[in-house]
Write an enzyme that holds these catalytic residues in place. Structure first.
Site, PDB file in Angstrom:
ATOM      1  N   THR A  39     -11.916 -47.311  -8.641  1.00 49.81           N
ATOM      2  CA  THR A  39     -12.950 -46.685  -7.808  1.00 49.81           C
ATOM      3  C   THR A  39     -12.360 -46.100  -6.537  1.00 49.81           C
ATOM      4  O   THR A  39     -12.836 -45.093  -6.027  1.00 49.81           O
ATOM      5  CB  THR A  39     -14.014 -47.740  -7.439  1.00 49.81           C
ATOM      6  OG1 THR A  39     -14.608 -48.176  -8.642  1.00 49.81           O
ATOM      7  CG2 THR A  39     -15.080 -47.184  -6.543  1.00 49.81           C
ATOM      8  N   TYR A  52     -20.128 -42.424 -11.012  1.00 53.84           N
ATOM      9  CA  TYR A  52     -18.851 -41.795 -10.688  1.00 53.84           C
ATOM     10  C   TYR A  52     -17.853 -42.100 -11.781  1.00 53.84           C
ATOM     11  O   TYR A  52     -18.079 -42.939 -12.653  1.00 53.84           O
ATOM     12  CB  TYR A  52     -18.312 -42.324  -9.351  1.00 53.84           C
ATOM     13  CG  TYR A  52     -17.984 -43.783  -9.398  1.00 53.84           C
ATOM     14  CD1 TYR A  52     -18.958 -44.739  -9.176  1.00 53.84           C
ATOM     15  CD2 TYR A  52     -16.697 -44.220  -9.713  1.00 53.84           C
ATOM     16  CE1 TYR A  52     -18.673 -46.085  -9.267  1.00 53.84           C
ATOM     17  CE2 TYR A  52     -16.410 -45.564  -9.796  1.00 53.84           C
ATOM     18  CZ  TYR A  52     -17.406 -46.491  -9.573  1.00 53.84           C
ATOM     19  OH  TYR A  52     -17.124 -47.818  -9.665  1.00 53.84           O
ATOM     20  N   THR A 117     -11.238 -52.564  -9.368  1.00 51.81           N
ATOM     21  CA  THR A 117     -11.517 -53.967  -9.024  1.00 51.81           C
ATOM     22  C   THR A 117     -11.823 -54.835 -10.247  1.00 51.81           C
ATOM     23  O   THR A 117     -11.766 -56.056 -10.162  1.00 51.81           O
ATOM     24  CB  THR A 117     -12.696 -54.055  -8.037  1.00 51.81           C
ATOM     25  OG1 THR A 117     -13.820 -53.406  -8.604  1.00 51.81           O
ATOM     26  CG2 THR A 117     -12.338 -53.439  -6.701  1.00 51.81           C
ATOM     27  N   ASP A 118     -12.166 -54.203 -11.398  1.00 49.92           N
ATOM     28  CA  ASP A 118     -12.590 -55.004 -12.559  1.00 49.92           C
ATOM     29  C   ASP A 118     -11.530 -56.016 -13.012  1.00 49.92           C
ATOM     30  O   ASP A 118     -11.853 -57.158 -13.334  1.00 49.92           O
ATOM     31  CB  ASP A 118     -12.949 -54.086 -13.741  1.00 49.92           C
ATOM     32  CG  ASP A 118     -14.247 -53.330 -13.509  1.00 49.92           C
ATOM     33  OD1 ASP A 118     -14.902 -53.571 -12.478  1.00 49.92           O
ATOM     34  OD2 ASP A 118     -14.600 -52.490 -14.360  1.00 49.92           O
ATOM     35  N   LYS A 190     -13.308 -61.537  -8.911  1.00 56.37           N
ATOM     36  CA  LYS A 190     -14.427 -60.607  -8.676  1.00 56.37           C
ATOM     37  C   LYS A 190     -15.699 -61.346  -9.069  1.00 56.37           C
ATOM     38  O   LYS A 190     -15.842 -61.759 -10.224  1.00 56.37           O
ATOM     39  CB  LYS A 190     -14.251 -59.334  -9.500  1.00 56.37           C
ATOM     40  CG  LYS A 190     -15.292 -58.266  -9.157  1.00 56.37           C
ATOM     41  CD  LYS A 190     -15.060 -56.942  -9.871  1.00 56.37           C
ATOM     42  CE  LYS A 190     -16.058 -55.907  -9.383  1.00 56.37           C
ATOM     43  NZ  LYS A 190     -15.948 -54.622 -10.075  1.00 56.37           N
ATOM     44  N   GLU A 313     -13.753 -84.839 -20.292  1.00 59.61           N
ATOM     45  CA  GLU A 313     -14.861 -84.891 -21.254  1.00 59.61           C
ATOM     46  C   GLU A 313     -14.366 -84.644 -22.667  1.00 59.61           C
ATOM     47  O   GLU A 313     -15.032 -84.988 -23.625  1.00 59.61           O
ATOM     48  CB  GLU A 313     -15.899 -83.830 -20.889  1.00 59.61           C
ATOM     49  CG  GLU A 313     -16.848 -84.265 -19.801  1.00 59.61           C
ATOM     50  CD  GLU A 313     -18.036 -83.319 -19.727  1.00 59.61           C
ATOM     51  OE1 GLU A 313     -18.978 -83.496 -20.502  1.00 59.61           O
ATOM     52  OE2 GLU A 313     -17.997 -82.401 -18.890  1.00 59.61           O
TER      53      GLU A 313
HETATM   54  N1  DGL Z   1     -14.423 -49.694 -13.658  1.00 57.90           N
HETATM   55  C1  DGL Z   1     -13.889 -49.990 -12.496  1.00 57.90           C
HETATM   56  C2  DGL Z   1     -12.402 -50.172 -12.332  1.00 57.90           C
HETATM   57  O1  DGL Z   1     -11.677 -49.217 -12.247  1.00 57.90           O
HETATM   58  C3  DGL Z   1     -14.515 -49.479 -11.314  1.00 57.90           C
HETATM   59  C4  DGL Z   1     -14.686 -50.594 -10.392  1.00 57.90           C
HETATM   60  C5  DGL Z   1     -13.763 -50.516  -9.212  1.00 57.90           C
HETATM   61  O2  DGL Z   1     -12.674 -49.986  -9.221  1.00 57.90           O
HETATM   62  O3  DGL Z   1     -14.209 -51.034  -8.226  1.00 57.90           O
HETATM   63  O4  DGL Z   1     -11.983 -51.282 -12.227  1.00 57.90           O
END
Ligand code: DGL
Length: 356
Positions: A39, A52, A117-118, A190, A313
């Protein structure tokens, strides 16, 4: 007149020395930016519109968007990939890690990696295990695309470069910068789909924060990482990494998906278990059968925090299973994949999970 000659004679070489030293004294730390997409490099169809495409802006455009960076570092960029990190692969990981190691062997003071971020936490943890340098490695993402109103990418990128240039960031393993916080890559997760504060370190808390653009550390990193990790990507081809898959547990979970993976010839299975790495009797039987066939089976948890303890467990000793300890399922997969390049012995694998 003659009595002036000596001071002038001394003055000239001193001036020459000072002029020669000046560039070194004022030289900014050399930071290399390795861009992978996400992103932070994402573009909307129209400014201000939702929706986007990630991985659209080039590394040079990213750098140009934050001219203030030039005041704190001598920054150069390389495009390693330009993808949404949901499509991250072992191939990009190996390439990125090998390039990071190469760059850090040279005169660069640190590396900044822009990333979606994924899967940011997975890449960060992979690097935590295979980077062979004490120099700072900082991963940075953003939650809003580059063209959004109040995009968070530029400030995050500025802070990431400031962190990579900071001597305080040395020897801490890969760090993640987002939303004015610093996280150890091993700890970060995340935990939100869209909000700016999407990252937490659920078991440890943030490694640090930024104050006035400067990093301030709150926690040390006592875990063995990078130069103290036995794992390496030197000469490694991504396709040689063993296949490890994750199965997700829930009420009424059966063993079909586990048996399917066994048939497919996977070398490792990670359970995203309920609670303390738990699952149904049927699935547990499937996992124990997989372990009997020599497949490494790690029990982790879908809860998002806490420790999966051995023999609490579930009788791991009897079933031949491995407890993930502090690692979530996606990070357990990373460690198991690398650990399987060294041993298949469940006892040794458990020691590895207790250590890294
Ligand atoms: N699909 C995502 C990625 O590139 C967009 C999310 C992000 O980058 O924050 O990981």
């Amino acid at each position: 007149m003659r009595h002036h000659t000596r001071p002038i004679k001394l003055f000239l070489p001193i001036m020459a020395l000072l002029l020669a030293l000046a560039p070194a004294a004022y030289a900014k730390p050399k930071i290399v930016l390795l861009a992978t997409g996400g992103t932070i490099a994402g573009v909307q169809p129209k400014e201000g519109e939702p929706g986007y495409k990630s991985g659209e802006v080039s590394v040079d455009q990213l750098i140009e968007a934050v001219p203030e960076i030039k005041e704190i570092a001598d920054l150069t960029g390389e495009q390693v990939a330009n993808i949404g990190s949901q499509t991250m692969t072992n191939d990009v990981w190996v390439k990125l890690a090998q390039r990071t190691n190469e760059v850090l062997k040279g005169d660069a003071a640190g590396v900044v990696i822009t990333h979606g971020t994924d899967t940011l936490e997975e890449t960060g943890y992979f690097l935590n295990l295979v980077v062979k340098s004490e120099k700072p490695v900082v991963l940075v993402g953003s939650m809003r695309p580059a063209t959004a109103i109040s995009a968070d990418g530029p400030a995050n990128l500025y802070q990431a470069v400031a962190l990579a240039a900071s001597p305080e960031a040395k020897g801490r393993g890969p760090l993640i910068v987002i939303n004015d916080e610093i996280h150890y890559a091993r700890e970060a997760q995340k935990i939100n789909t869209t909000q700016l504060d999407a990252f937490k370190s659920p078991n440890a808390g943030p490694a640090g924060i930024f104050i006035g653009g400067k990093p301030h550390f709150l926690l040390p990193n006592d875990e063995p990482h990078t130069t103290k990790s036995p794992f390496s990507v030197d000469g490694v081809k991504a396709e040689s990494l063993p296949r490890v898959e994750v199965v997700y547990s829930y009420a009424n979970f059966g063993r079909d998906s586990i048996d399917f993976l066994v048939q497919k010839g996977v070398k490792g299975i990670v359970l995203a278990g309920v609670g303390d790495g738990n699952t149904t009797d049927e699935a547990l039987e499937g996992l124990a059968d997989a372990a009997k066939k020599g497949i490494a089976v790690v029990r982790s948890t879908r809860t998002g925090s806490g420790i999966v303890a051995r023999n609490m467990e579930v009788d791991d000793d009897k079933l031949g299973l491995i407890a993930s300890n502090e690692l979530n399922p996606q990070k357990s997969r990373v460690l198991l994949m690398l650990a399987l390049t060294q041993t298949k012995d469940p006892k040794k694998l458990q020691e590895i999970f207790n250590t890294y």
